[in-house]
Write a protein that holds these residues in place. Structure first.
Motif, PDB file in Angstrom:
ATOM      1  N   ILE A 220       0.836  -1.198   0.000  1.00  0.00           N
ATOM      2  CA  ILE A 220       0.000   0.000   0.000  1.00  0.00           C
ATOM      3  C   ILE A 220       0.872   1.250   0.000  1.00  0.00           C
ATOM      4  O   ILE A 220       0.633   2.217  -0.750  1.00  0.00           O
ATOM      5  CB  ILE A 220      -0.956   0.006   1.204  1.00  0.00           C
ATOM      6  N   ARG A 221       1.909   1.259   0.819  1.00  0.00           N
ATOM      7  CA  ARG A 221       2.765   2.430   0.935  1.00  0.00           C
ATOM      8  C   ARG A 221       3.558   2.696  -0.349  1.00  0.00           C
ATOM      9  O   ARG A 221       3.762   3.845  -0.740  1.00  0.00           O
ATOM     10  CB  ARG A 221       3.712   2.256   2.122  1.00  0.00           C
ATOM     11  N   LEU A 222       4.002   1.638  -1.012  1.00  0.00           N
ATOM     12  CA  LEU A 222       4.831   1.804  -2.200  1.00  0.00           C
ATOM     13  C   LEU A 222       4.010   1.986  -3.475  1.00  0.00           C
ATOM     14  O   LEU A 222       4.376   2.761  -4.350  1.00  0.00           O
ATOM     15  CB  LEU A 222       5.775   0.614  -2.349  1.00  0.00           C
ATOM     16  N   PHE A 223       2.901   1.260  -3.556  1.00  0.00           N
ATOM     17  CA  PHE A 223       2.076   1.350  -4.763  1.00  0.00           C
ATOM     18  C   PHE A 223       1.225   2.613  -4.779  1.00  0.00           C
ATOM     19  O   PHE A 223       0.921   3.152  -5.840  1.00  0.00           O
ATOM     20  CB  PHE A 223       1.152   0.139  -4.886  1.00  0.00           C
ATOM     21  N   PHE A 224       0.802   3.055  -3.597  1.00  0.00           N
ATOM     22  CA  PHE A 224      -0.121   4.197  -3.495  1.00  0.00           C
ATOM     23  C   PHE A 224       0.468   5.277  -2.593  1.00  0.00           C
ATOM     24  O   PHE A 224       0.038   5.444  -1.444  1.00  0.00           O
ATOM     25  CB  PHE A 224      -1.474   3.738  -2.959  1.00  0.00           C
ATOM     26  N   PRO A 225       1.437   6.037  -3.079  1.00  0.00           N
ATOM     27  CA  PRO A 225       2.063   7.065  -2.236  1.00  0.00           C
ATOM     28  C   PRO A 225       1.112   8.195  -1.864  1.00  0.00           C
ATOM     29  O   PRO A 225       1.306   8.861  -0.857  1.00  0.00           O
ATOM     30  CB  PRO A 225       3.210   7.579  -3.109  1.00  0.00           C
ATOM     31  N   THR A 226       0.065   8.426  -2.680  1.00  0.00           N
ATOM     32  CA  THR A 226      -0.936   9.440  -2.352  1.00  0.00           C
ATOM     33  C   THR A 226      -2.125   8.738  -1.717  1.00  0.00           C
ATOM     34  O   THR A 226      -2.853   7.994  -2.368  1.00  0.00           O
ATOM     35  CB  THR A 226      -1.387  10.196  -3.613  1.00  0.00           C
ATOM     36  N   ARG A 227      -2.305   8.979  -0.399  1.00  0.00           N
ATOM     37  CA  ARG A 227      -3.325   8.236   0.361  1.00  0.00           C
ATOM     38  C   ARG A 227      -4.184   9.192   1.190  1.00  0.00           C
ATOM     39  O   ARG A 227      -3.743  10.270   1.578  1.00  0.00           O
ATOM     40  CB  ARG A 227      -2.665   7.219   1.300  1.00  0.00           C
ATOM     41  N   LYS A 228      -5.397   8.749   1.448  1.00  0.00           N
ATOM     42  CA  LYS A 228      -6.338   9.521   2.261  1.00  0.00           C
ATOM     43  C   LYS A 228      -7.237   8.557   3.006  1.00  0.00           C
ATOM     44  O   LYS A 228      -7.532   7.463   2.508  1.00  0.00           O
ATOM     45  CB  LYS A 228      -7.183  10.438   1.358  1.00  0.00           C
ATOM     46  N   CYS A 229      -7.683   8.950   4.188  1.00  0.00           N
ATOM     47  CA  CYS A 229      -8.566   8.081   4.977  1.00  0.00           C
ATOM     48  C   CYS A 229      -9.809   8.855   5.432  1.00  0.00           C
ATOM     49  O   CYS A 229      -9.729  10.036   5.779  1.00  0.00           O
ATOM     50  CB  CYS A 229      -7.812   7.550   6.197  1.00  0.00           C
ATOM     51  N   PHE A 230     -10.947   8.168   5.387  1.00  0.00           N
ATOM     52  CA  PHE A 230     -12.202   8.690   5.934  1.00  0.00           C
ATOM     53  C   PHE A 230     -12.809   7.627   6.846  1.00  0.00           C
ATOM     54  O   PHE A 230     -12.804   6.435   6.506  1.00  0.00           O
ATOM     55  CB  PHE A 230     -13.201   9.019   4.821  1.00  0.00           C
ATOM     56  N   VAL A 231     -13.314   8.065   7.976  1.00  0.00           N
ATOM     57  CA  VAL A 231     -14.049   7.144   8.851  1.00  0.00           C
ATOM     58  C   VAL A 231     -15.498   7.611   8.919  1.00  0.00           C
ATOM     59  O   VAL A 231     -15.788   8.808   8.889  1.00  0.00           O
ATOM     60  CB  VAL A 231     -13.431   7.080  10.266  1.00  0.00           C
ATOM     61  N   PHE A 232     -16.415   6.647   8.977  1.00  0.00           N
ATOM     62  CA  PHE A 232     -17.850   6.934   8.973  1.00  0.00           C
ATOM     63  C   PHE A 232     -18.521   6.271  10.176  1.00  0.00           C
ATOM     64  O   PHE A 232     -18.252   5.101  10.473  1.00  0.00           O
ATOM     65  CB  PHE A 232     -18.500   6.378   7.699  1.00  0.00           C
ATOM     66  N   ASP A 233     -19.391   7.033  10.815  1.00  0.00           N
ATOM     67  CA  ASP A 233     -20.260   6.421  11.823  1.00  0.00           C
ATOM     68  C   ASP A 233     -21.297   5.558  11.117  1.00  0.00           C
ATOM     69  O   ASP A 233     -21.487   5.668   9.897  1.00  0.00           O
ATOM     70  CB  ASP A 233     -20.976   7.506  12.644  1.00  0.00           C
ATOM     71  N   CYS A 234     -21.994   4.720  11.875  1.00  0.00           N
ATOM     72  CA  CYS A 234     -23.072   3.925  11.287  1.00  0.00           C
ATOM     73  C   CYS A 234     -24.199   4.877  10.865  1.00  0.00           C
ATOM     74  O   CYS A 234     -24.573   5.780  11.630  1.00  0.00           O
ATOM     75  CB  CYS A 234     -23.588   2.919  12.306  1.00  0.00           C
ATOM     76  N   PRO A 235     -24.728   4.743   9.657  1.00  0.00           N
ATOM     77  CA  PRO A 235     -25.721   5.710   9.164  1.00  0.00           C
ATOM     78  C   PRO A 235     -27.040   5.700   9.924  1.00  0.00           C
ATOM     79  O   PRO A 235     -27.719   6.719  10.020  1.00  0.00           O
ATOM     80  CB  PRO A 235     -25.924   5.294   7.706  1.00  0.00           C
ATOM     81  N   PHE A 256     -22.883  10.969  10.274  1.00  0.00           N
ATOM     82  CA  PHE A 256     -22.656  10.182   9.059  1.00  0.00           C
ATOM     83  C   PHE A 256     -22.923  11.034   7.814  1.00  0.00           C
ATOM     84  O   PHE A 256     -22.162  10.979   6.837  1.00  0.00           O
ATOM     85  CB  PHE A 256     -23.563   8.951   9.048  1.00  0.00           C
ATOM     86  N   VAL A 257     -23.997  11.811   7.849  1.00  0.00           N
ATOM     87  CA  VAL A 257     -24.340  12.669   6.707  1.00  0.00           C
ATOM     88  C   VAL A 257     -23.211  13.652   6.422  1.00  0.00           C
ATOM     89  O   VAL A 257     -22.809  13.844   5.271  1.00  0.00           O
ATOM     90  CB  VAL A 257     -25.658  13.429   6.972  1.00  0.00           C
ATOM     91  N   GLU A 258     -22.663  14.275   7.464  1.00  0.00           N
ATOM     92  CA  GLU A 258     -21.578  15.230   7.291  1.00  0.00           C
ATOM     93  C   GLU A 258     -20.315  14.536   6.796  1.00  0.00           C
ATOM     94  O   GLU A 258     -19.588  15.070   5.939  1.00  0.00           O
ATOM     95  CB  GLU A 258     -21.296  15.950   8.617  1.00  0.00           C
ATOM     96  N   GLN A 259     -20.049  13.342   7.332  1.00  0.00           N
ATOM     97  CA  GLN A 259     -18.871  12.584   6.884  1.00  0.00           C
ATOM     98  C   GLN A 259     -18.982  12.219   5.397  1.00  0.00           C
ATOM     99  O   GLN A 259     -17.994  12.289   4.656  1.00  0.00           O
ATOM    100  CB  GLN A 259     -18.716  11.324   7.740  1.00  0.00           C
ATOM    101  N   ALA A 260     -20.189  11.844   4.974  1.00  0.00           N
ATOM    102  CA  ALA A 260     -20.400  11.502   3.559  1.00  0.00           C
ATOM    103  C   ALA A 260     -20.199  12.729   2.672  1.00  0.00           C
ATOM    104  O   ALA A 260     -19.631  12.627   1.573  1.00  0.00           O
ATOM    105  CB  ALA A 260     -21.799  10.929   3.364  1.00  0.00           C
ATOM    106  N   LYS A 261     -20.649  13.885   3.142  1.00  0.00           N
ATOM    107  CA  LYS A 261     -20.462  15.119   2.375  1.00  0.00           C
ATOM    108  C   LYS A 261     -18.979  15.461   2.245  1.00  0.00           C
ATOM    109  O   LYS A 261     -18.510  15.863   1.177  1.00  0.00           O
ATOM    110  CB  LYS A 261     -21.208  16.274   3.041  1.00  0.00           C
ATOM    111  N   MET A 262     -18.232  15.301   3.334  1.00  0.00           N
ATOM    112  CA  MET A 262     -16.797  15.578   3.300  1.00  0.00           C
ATOM    113  C   MET A 262     -16.090  14.617   2.346  1.00  0.00           C
ATOM    114  O   MET A 262     -15.177  15.011   1.605  1.00  0.00           O
ATOM    115  CB  MET A 262     -16.207  15.460   4.709  1.00  0.00           C
ATOM    116  N   PHE A 263     -16.513  13.374   2.362  1.00  0.00           N
ATOM    117  CA  PHE A 263     -15.933  12.377   1.454  1.00  0.00           C
ATOM    118  C   PHE A 263     -16.171  12.779  -0.002  1.00  0.00           C
ATOM    119  O   PHE A 263     -15.243  12.770  -0.827  1.00  0.00           O
ATOM    120  CB  PHE A 263     -16.556  11.006   1.743  1.00  0.00           C
ATOM    121  N   CYS A 264     -17.394  13.149  -0.337  1.00  0.00           N
ATOM    122  CA  CYS A 264     -17.729  13.537  -1.710  1.00  0.00           C
ATOM    123  C   CYS A 264     -16.964  14.785  -2.135  1.00  0.00           C
ATOM    124  O   CYS A 264     -16.454  14.855  -3.266  1.00  0.00           O
ATOM    125  CB  CYS A 264     -19.231  13.768  -1.849  1.00  0.00           C
ATOM    126  N   ARG A 265     -16.892  15.772  -1.209  1.00  0.00           N
ATOM    127  CA  ARG A 265     -16.163  16.998  -1.544  1.00  0.00           C
ATOM    128  C   ARG A 265     -14.700  16.688  -1.850  1.00  0.00           C
ATOM    129  O   ARG A 265     -14.120  17.222  -2.798  1.00  0.00           O
ATOM    130  CB  ARG A 265     -16.266  18.013  -0.401  1.00  0.00           C
TER     131      ARG A 265
END
Length: 646
Positions: A220-235, A256-265
């Protein structure tokens, strides 16, 4: 193109994968650049919900509400990109990995590999936390080097090929669903990205257990040097999850709604056009070819080679680029050119404008034409088309002039047939009628460039008749006949010289036009090469920085061997960058084009030299020497055009 609902792009059948012809057709109709966002992960982890959110919908990709996986194969939804009118967003929802009811579990690895190869942004969706179990389930990333080759000259089997994979691989986003932990470490709050990077830290040790622990993290570290993480509560509550598709946003957990919006943005803002190495932008049409090529390779039992795929697609695209550019030229010429033209230059001016637009179209689509084979083919084809229009122009002019002379000389021809000129004074009357015909012909407009030549042929056809009439005219003395005959010859010679002068001028115009063609191709190629160099350097710099960052992390974690391996890759990238920055990186391509041009011009050049070195009937030696020198200058002129680029 607007798709009302997703369609299946790649079918997962018991006997293997198959690209849907209808989906490929829909995709190939998209001429705009595409941004491809794929989502992968275990089945029943809510992948389709996120993809529907990216599409701005609550329904579309089916949401599974039971333990059975809903999505089979890879489904595609093409929609206008939000706030990017010149791009199309292609969403790819993949079949859930690890489905026990699947007929062919081997296809999981291929589904994952295809998602990686086709994406600009890859979303990996999991449930719970990023722990060893979650990483073990992401074993597909460790198998990428078994399912994908970067270079045709090597068969990568470990992470050492990461330096090549990075050129092709997308941004990696890890989406953790139903996350219940506190984002803390050692009592201090941490970000989602820090949580991911901590989970990807390697364990010191050389035991088999340590190697198994480290392998997915390394990949993961070598193949994908550009990485991002999102965590979501249960909807929502577990009981309501089966009805998630019908629930309104206000009925879901606000976090969850706000987390989904941040993910999409984030996905909207950071996802880039799908590109091939070197920065060539992928359109929907080219993406369809990529899909077809990869799936056909997999179906044949072979491992997709990224380098070979790009080269094969480049050849296909470049052939189409030539065809489309030539077709555009022909279309513009038919719209702009009215035959016959009064001068050759008038036709060449129209040709030049159409040629320039056609060249821009060719340059926009062609890529990796390293030998300039296709640009040379384009130049030769347009030269041939131009010559065809010149011939058509001459033919049209000849037809008009011949018809006009036939009409104007009706009275003359009648008198010749009935012998009206065979009497004393008939020769002068014949000359008067002939001059009247000539004068009326010259005064008639829109005859085209063949007027002089057709008139000359007409007058030549009357020479013997004129001589016969002259000799039979008893009203003239022998001396008068000699004078009249001499005047006729002088006029014929003068007309011949005028025709030769016109032919020389037209050949000079054609040679000048070819010079302009070469210079225009030269300039457009130079501009394209400069842009490609800029893109390659930017790509190189991005890869170098990501490897430097990874190297620093490895050194801090105490992994000297891995850090040293990255040092070699970083040095190789620097060497590649230095090579691209050298002047000869562009000069070599221009030299190839110059040689191609020299190969393209001999025919017109031979004609040019033949006309200039043909004696024009002049008795003045000085004039003959001047014409000969002019011809020699023309033969050497094309060398000057190419030599100056060196």
């Amino acid at each position: 193109m607007l798709m009302e609902a997703p369609v299946c792009l790649i079918e997962n059948r018991p006997n293997g994968l198959r690209a849907s012809p209808e989906a490929l057709r829909l995709l190939s109709e998209i001429q705009k650049p595409v941004v491809v966002v794929s989502i992968v992960g275990l089945y029943r982890t809510g992948k389709s919900y996120l993809m529907n959110k990216l599409a701005g919908k609550t329904t579309g990709f089916p949401l599974g509400s039971t333990v059975q996986a809903k999505t089979k194969g890879i489904w595609m939804w093409c929609i206008p990109y939000p706030d990017r009118p010149n791009q199309t967003l292609v969403l790819l929802d993949t079949e859930g990995l690890g489905d026990v009811e699947k007929g062919n579990s081997q296809n999981d690895a291929w589904i994952f590999a295809l998602a990686v190869l086709l994406s600009s942004t890859l979303v990996y969706n999991s449930v719970g936390t990023i722990d060893q179990t979650a990483l073990d389930k992401l074993h597909f990333v460790t198998e990428l080097s078994d399912h994908v080759k970067a270079k045709a000259s090597s068969i990568p089997r470990d992470t050492e090929d990461s330096s090549e994979f990075v050129r092709f691989f997308p941004t990696f986003v890890w989406s953790v669903r139903d996350f219940t932990l506190q984002l803390e470490r050692d009592g201090q709050p941490i970000t989602e990205d820090e949580y991911l990077e901590h989970a990807l830290e390697l364990k010191k040790g050389s035991t088999q257990k340590d190697q198994i622990f480290n392998l997915p993290r390394k990949c993961i570290r070598l193949f994908f040097p550009t990485r991002k993480c999102f965590v979501f509560d249960c909807p929502t509550t577990r009981k309501k999850l089966p009805y998630l598709e019908q629930m309104k946003e206000c009925e879901l957990d606000p976090d969850f709604v706000e987390q989904a919006k941040m993910f999409c943005r984030f996905v909207y803002w950071t996802s880039r056009e799908k590109t091939l190495p070197g920065g060539h932008v992928v359109t929907g049409n080219l993406l369809a070819k990529l899909v077809e090529t990869y799936v056909d390779t997999i179906s044949s039992g072979n491992v997709p080679c990224l380098e070979n795929t790009v080269l094969a697609l480049a050849e296909i695209e470049n052939r189409v680029a030539v065809q489309e550019a030539v077709a555009r030229y022909a279309q513009l010429m038919e719209q702009s050119l009215e035959l016959p033209t009064e001068t050759l230059q008038e036709l060449l001016d129209v040709h030049k404008k159409c040629e320039e637009q056609a060249l821009e179209k060719f340059m926009a689509r062609a890529f990796k034409d390293d030998t300039r084979q296709f640009q040379q083919e384009f130049m030769k084809t347009l030269e041939s088309k131009k010559e065809a229009y010149c011939c058509k122009n001459e033919l049209k002019s000849s037809e008009i002039c011949s018809a006009l002379l036939s009409s104007l000389s009706e009275n003359l021809e009648t008198n010749i047939k009935n012998g009206s000129y065979s009497r004393p004074g008939g020769h002068q009357e014949f000359l008067n009628d002939l001059q009247t015909t000539e004068k009326q012909f010259l005064q008639t407009p829109k005859k085209g460039i063949m007027a002089g030549k057709i008139l000359k042929e007409f007058l030549q056809s009357k020479e013997n008749i004129g001589k016969t009439i002259l000799q039979s005219d008893v009203s003239l003395q022998e001396k008068d006949k000699e004078i009249a005959d001499g005047q006729m010859k002088a006029k014929a010679e003068k007309l011949e010289k005028e025709i030769q002068k016109q032919e020389k001028e037209m050949l000079q115009q054609k040679l000048e036009d070819q010079k302009q063609t070469y210079e225009m191709n030269f300039q457009k190629l130079k501009e394209k090469m400069e842009e490609e160099r800029k893109q390659i350097i930017e790509e190189n710099e991005k890869m170098t920085q990501s490897k430097l960052k990874e190297q620093k992390a490895l050194l801090e974690e105490g992994f000297l061997k891995e850090a040293n391996q990255l040092s070699k890759e970083i040095q190789q990238l620097k060497t590649e960058k230095e090579a691209v920055e050298q002047p000869n990186w562009i000069t070599t391509a221009l030299q190839i084009l110059g040689n191609a041009f020299i190969d393209a011009v001999p025919l017109i050049l031979d004609k040019f030299v033949a006309v200039f070195l043909t004696p024009g009937g002049s008795e003045e030696e000085e004039e003959e020497e001047e014409e000969e020198e002019y011809g020699h200058q023309a033969t050497g002129q094309h060398f000057d055009w190419t030599e100056r680029i060196y």
